[in-house]
Design an enzyme around this catalytic site. Structure first.
Site, PDB file in Angstrom:
ATOM      1  N   GLU A  35       0.799  -1.228  -0.080  1.00  0.00           N
ATOM      2  CA  GLU A  35      -0.108   0.213  -0.094  1.00  0.00           C
ATOM      3  C   GLU A  35       0.793   1.407  -0.163  1.00  0.00           C
ATOM      4  O   GLU A  35       0.153   2.372  -0.172  1.00  0.00           O
ATOM      5  CB  GLU A  35      -0.940  -0.048   1.334  1.00  0.00           C
ATOM      6  CG  GLU A  35      -2.302  -0.526   1.022  1.00  0.00           C
ATOM      7  CD  GLU A  35      -3.114  -0.268   2.447  1.00  0.00           C
ATOM      8  OE1 GLU A  35      -3.952   0.353   2.019  1.00  0.00           O
ATOM      9  OE2 GLU A  35      -2.873  -0.863   3.622  1.00  0.00           O
ATOM     10  N   ASP A  92     -12.595  -2.791   1.592  1.00  0.00           N
ATOM     11  CA  ASP A  92     -11.734  -2.476   2.764  1.00  0.00           C
ATOM     12  C   ASP A  92     -12.309  -1.789   3.629  1.00  0.00           C
ATOM     13  O   ASP A  92     -12.263  -2.470   4.868  1.00  0.00           O
ATOM     14  CB  ASP A  92     -10.653  -1.366   2.031  1.00  0.00           C
ATOM     15  CG  ASP A  92      -9.363  -1.222   2.777  1.00  0.00           C
ATOM     16  OD1 ASP A  92      -9.124  -1.976   3.655  1.00  0.00           O
ATOM     17  OD2 ASP A  92      -8.678   0.009   2.587  1.00  0.00           O
TER      18      ASP A  92
END
Length: 339
Positions: A202, A279
């Site tokens: 990420e 998410d």
């Protein structure tokens, strides 16, 4: 497919954070329980619990979680929160969901790790009793905490593994705490028999993905940084690693600065095991149906693709083979009209 058709599609979700996915009505209910004053309008409240539009990185995005943490400090609050996320998922035809949470963030009110975990499990049970959905829990270690803290969390909660608590994860500040720093706690969880998924890639750091794969973790959350790393993608495919893609979130955190930096097309072309996820429904202001629409609009993703990705999720789910077969059969039946 129009939005209503996408809504009707049966879906699965492996990567959904409890604290990032609470509905505004649930947040108001939780705040009322502790006499916490909230803004009068939902628009004002939404600004407090959603990622800012000008997020520059993952760190900025994660600040949105600070508002919710004080609301999740009692058994009742955790039960309500878990039920709320199950309800949201069921209402958009999610058939299977794994909801992850960090029990260490719910200890300020005196709960133990076991009590916090059991409360979430109970909330999932209540949701499954109400809706046609299979819901499971994952406990998250936090990479910014000392390995000893994460090791204690996994050792304490591992005896609860069973029909509802099915695995673990590592989340948090990846930029400052890369995969290799977490290795001792990862190995502890593995030695305890905790099935693992792991946040990696990420923060423009493909090495974190590669190290997680090398450590034998079968699922990677995000894996965004592999988009221009053909050797790494080949390793993901070769090892059968499942990737939990989170499109909207990655664009918000700038893990992918543009659609061209999102790894979906490269992974799909290589034959990787892809899954689609929200998410954080609230922090990212999204739903799984909206994610499907974004894939369709950006990449031309088809019903057959969505079925394949859902089957990937079932294959990678931390559940018994009998449950997987039942879910696969249901998916094939539900998609017969569209494929």
């Amino acid at each position: 497919m129009d939005f209503q058709t996408l809504h009707q599609l049966s879906k699965t979700e492996l990567h959904c954070h409890l604290d990032g996915s609470l509905s505004l009505s649930c947040i108001r209910q939780l705040a009322k329980m502790i006499d916490r004053k909230l803004p009068a309008t939902d628009d004002e409240l939404r600004r407090l619990v959603q990622a800012p539009a000008d997020s520059e990185n993952l760190g900025d995005y994660l600040k949105a979680f600070d508002f919710v943490a004080p609301l999740l400090q009692t058994k009742k609050a955790l039960q309500l929160a878990a039920y709320d996320v199950v309800e949201q998922a069921a209402e958009e035809n999610v058939r299977y969901i794994e909801i992850r949470f960090a029990p260490v963030f719910s200890l300020a009110g005196g709960l133990s790790l076991v009590e916090a975990t059991q409360a979430v499990i109970e909330g999932l049970h209540q949701g499954m009793a109400t809706y046609d959905i299979m819901a499971k829990a994952l406990v998250c270690g936090m990479r910014q905490l000392p390995n000893t803290d994460n090791q204690t969390m996994f050792k304490t909660t591992a005896p609860l593994l069973g029909s509802t608590l099915v695995g673990g994860d590592f989340a948090g500040n990846e930029a400052d705490f890369p995969t290799n720093v977490c290795a001792p706690a990862i190995k502890t969880a593995q030695s305890l028999g905790v099935p693992l998924t792991f946040h990696a890639g990420e923060c423009h750091c493909p090495q974190n993905i590669g190290e997680a794969v090398r450590l034998g973790i079968p699922r990677i959350g995000h894996a965004t940084a592999c988009f221009d790393q053909p050797a790494l993608i080949e390793k993901i495919v070769e090892t059968g690693t499942t990737v939990e893609l989170c499109l909207t979130s990655n664009l918000q955190t700038k893990a992918a600065r543009t659609l061209a930096e999102f790894p979906y097309q490269a992974l799909k072309k290589a034959g990787a095991k892809i899954t689609i996820n929200t998410d954080n429904r609230t922090v990212s202001n999204t739903t799984l149906t909206q994610e499907y629409q974004r894939y369709q609009q950006a990449f031309g993703t088809t019903a057959a693709d969505f079925l394949a990705f859902n089957l990937n999720a079932i294959d990678a789910a931390f559940i018994p083979d009998a449950d997987k077969k039942s879910l696969r059969d249901q998916l094939h039946q539900d998609y017969a009209t569209y494929c």
